[in-house]
Scaffold this motif. Structure first.
Motif, short mmCIF file in Angstrom:
data_model
loop_
_atom_site.label_atom_id
_atom_site.label_comp_id
_atom_site.label_asym_id
_atom_site.label_seq_id
_atom_site.Cartn_x
_atom_site.Cartn_y
_atom_site.Cartn_z
N MET A 145 0.83 -1.21 0.00
CA MET A 145 0.00 0.00 0.00
C MET A 145 0.87 1.27 0.00
SD MET A 145 -3.07 -1.01 -0.34
CE MET A 145 -2.23 -2.09 -1.47
N VAL A 146 1.97 1.24 0.73
CA VAL A 146 2.90 2.37 0.72
C VAL A 146 3.52 2.51 -0.66
CG1 VAL A 146 5.12 3.20 1.61
CG2 VAL A 146 3.38 2.37 3.19
N LEU A 147 3.99 1.39 -1.21
CA LEU A 147 4.60 1.43 -2.54
C LEU A 147 3.60 1.90 -3.59
CD1 LEU A 147 6.67 -1.88 -2.37
CD2 LEU A 147 7.60 0.45 -2.45
N ASN A 148 2.36 1.45 -3.47
CA ASN A 148 1.32 1.85 -4.42
C ASN A 148 1.08 3.36 -4.34
OD1 ASN A 148 -0.85 0.89 -6.33
ND2 ASN A 148 -2.10 1.97 -4.83
N ALA A 149 0.97 3.88 -3.13
CA ALA A 149 0.74 5.32 -2.95
C ALA A 149 1.91 6.13 -3.50
CB ALA A 149 0.51 5.63 -1.48
N ALA A 150 3.14 5.68 -3.21
CA ALA A 150 4.32 6.38 -3.72
C ALA A 150 4.41 6.26 -5.24
CB ALA A 150 5.58 5.83 -3.06
N PHE A 151 4.08 5.10 -5.78
CA PHE A 151 4.09 4.86 -7.22
C PHE A 151 3.14 5.82 -7.93
CE2 PHE A 151 2.90 2.21 -10.98
CZ PHE A 151 4.16 1.93 -11.48
N GLU A 152 1.95 5.99 -7.36
CA GLU A 152 0.98 6.93 -7.94
C GLU A 152 1.46 8.37 -7.80
OE1 GLU A 152 -2.86 5.95 -6.30
OE2 GLU A 152 -2.92 4.06 -7.41
N LEU A 153 2.03 8.72 -6.64
CA LEU A 153 2.56 10.07 -6.43
C LEU A 153 3.63 10.38 -7.48
CD1 LEU A 153 2.95 12.66 -4.63
CD2 LEU A 153 4.73 11.34 -3.45
N LEU A 154 4.47 9.39 -7.77
CA LEU A 154 5.58 9.57 -8.70
C LEU A 154 5.20 9.20 -10.13
CD1 LEU A 154 8.22 8.15 -6.23
CD2 LEU A 154 7.93 10.55 -6.87
N GLU A 155 3.91 9.13 -10.38
CA GLU A 155 3.35 8.93 -11.72
C GLU A 155 3.88 7.69 -12.43
OE1 GLU A 155 3.90 12.72 -13.63
OE2 GLU A 155 2.38 13.65 -12.36
N GLY A 156 4.03 6.60 -11.67
CA GLY A 156 4.42 5.34 -12.26
C GLY A 156 5.89 5.20 -12.60
N ASP A 157 6.71 6.09 -12.10
CA ASP A 157 8.15 6.05 -12.39
C ASP A 157 8.84 5.13 -11.37
OD1 ASP A 157 10.91 6.54 -12.61
OD2 ASP A 157 10.61 8.66 -13.11
N ALA A 158 9.17 3.91 -11.80
CA ALA A 158 9.76 2.92 -10.90
C ALA A 158 11.13 3.35 -10.38
CB ALA A 158 9.86 1.56 -11.59
N LEU A 159 11.92 4.00 -11.20
CA LEU A 159 13.24 4.48 -10.75
C LEU A 159 13.07 5.53 -9.65
CD1 LEU A 159 16.30 4.58 -10.88
CD2 LEU A 159 16.10 6.19 -12.79
N ALA A 160 12.17 6.48 -9.86
CA ALA A 160 11.91 7.50 -8.85
C ALA A 160 11.38 6.85 -7.57
CB ALA A 160 10.93 8.54 -9.38
N LEU A 161 10.55 5.82 -7.72
CA LEU A 161 10.02 5.10 -6.56
C LEU A 161 11.15 4.46 -5.77
CD1 LEU A 161 7.62 3.85 -4.95
CD2 LEU A 161 7.73 1.95 -6.56
N ARG A 162 12.04 3.74 -6.45
CA ARG A 162 13.18 3.11 -5.76
C ARG A 162 14.02 4.16 -5.04
NH1 ARG A 162 13.44 0.23 -10.47
NH2 ARG A 162 15.14 1.46 -11.32
N THR A 163 14.30 5.24 -5.72
CA THR A 163 15.13 6.29 -5.12
C THR A 163 14.45 6.88 -3.89
OG1 THR A 163 16.07 6.79 -7.28
CG2 THR A 163 16.28 8.48 -5.59
N TRP A 164 13.17 7.22 -4.03
CA TRP A 164 12.45 7.84 -2.92
C TRP A 164 12.34 6.90 -1.73
CZ3 TRP A 164 7.86 7.42 -0.10
CH2 TRP A 164 7.54 8.55 0.67
N MET A 165 12.01 5.63 -1.99
CA MET A 165 11.81 4.66 -0.90
C MET A 165 13.10 4.35 -0.14
SD MET A 165 8.60 3.86 -0.51
CE MET A 165 8.76 2.44 0.56
N THR A 166 14.25 4.49 -0.79
CA THR A 166 15.51 4.11 -0.16
C THR A 166 16.34 5.31 0.29
OG1 THR A 166 16.57 3.93 -2.33
CG2 THR A 166 15.63 1.91 -1.40
N SER A 167 15.83 6.51 0.11
CA SER A 167 16.57 7.72 0.51
C SER A 167 16.02 8.27 1.81
CB SER A 167 16.45 8.79 -0.58
OG SER A 167 16.98 8.34 -1.79
N PRO A 168 16.92 8.72 2.71
CA PRO A 168 16.45 9.31 3.96
C PRO A 168 15.55 10.52 3.69
CG PRO A 168 18.82 8.92 4.03
CD PRO A 168 18.37 8.68 2.62
#
Length: 150
Positions: free
Chosen positions: A92-115
């Protein structure tokens, strides 16, 4: 008769579809309850890992599943109810972030793993083990979505 969870997976879902939808996870209701209660198939974790490009061991550690337990679940081909519940929260967190980042998987990975400063300089992926931490990450995503300073 309840259909197996894996029958709901729809290969070829458009990349702009929500992450949860592209994995075939029911959004709510009895079907979702049964999936979690019966334990998600191990393949769900594998599919999630491939979709977002984060190693499955990293994802499992984020929800508190050790490497040795992960190996046992791979053999059993199913997660426990408690592990499935935690994996659902992560999804659910990944889904919300994925939608926020407009489906950009690279941006999702970066955001989820960055402080994140608003998460006490903790990466969102490190804040999934408890409901309180998960809610803090979801709240941050909501604030970012609405342009509220984080």
């Amino acid at each position: 008769m309840i259909q197996p969870f894996v029958d709901e997976y729809r290969p070829g879902a458009p990349p702009t579809a929500g992450l949860r939808d592209s994995l075939g996870l029911p959004s709510r209701g009895t079907k979702l309850h049964e999936c979690i209660r019966n334990g998600l198939p191990f393949s769900f974790l594998e599919q999630l890992s491939r979709k977002i490009g984060i190693d499955m061991r990293v994802l499992s550690e984020a929800v508190g599943i050790s490497r040795s337990t992960l190996a046992r679940r791979a053999k059993a081909e199913r997660l426990t109810c408690a592990e499935s519940d935690l994996l659902y929260s992560l999804t659910m967190v990944l889904n919300a972030a994925f939608e926020l980042l407009e489906g950009d998987a690279l941006a999702l990975r970066t955001w989820m793993t960055s402080p994140a400063r608003s998460l006490a300089r903790t990466a969102p992926l490190q804040m999934i083990r408890t409901r309180v931490e998960t809610q803090a990450v979801l709240d941050l995503i909501g604030r970012l979505e609405h342009g509220v300073p984080a």
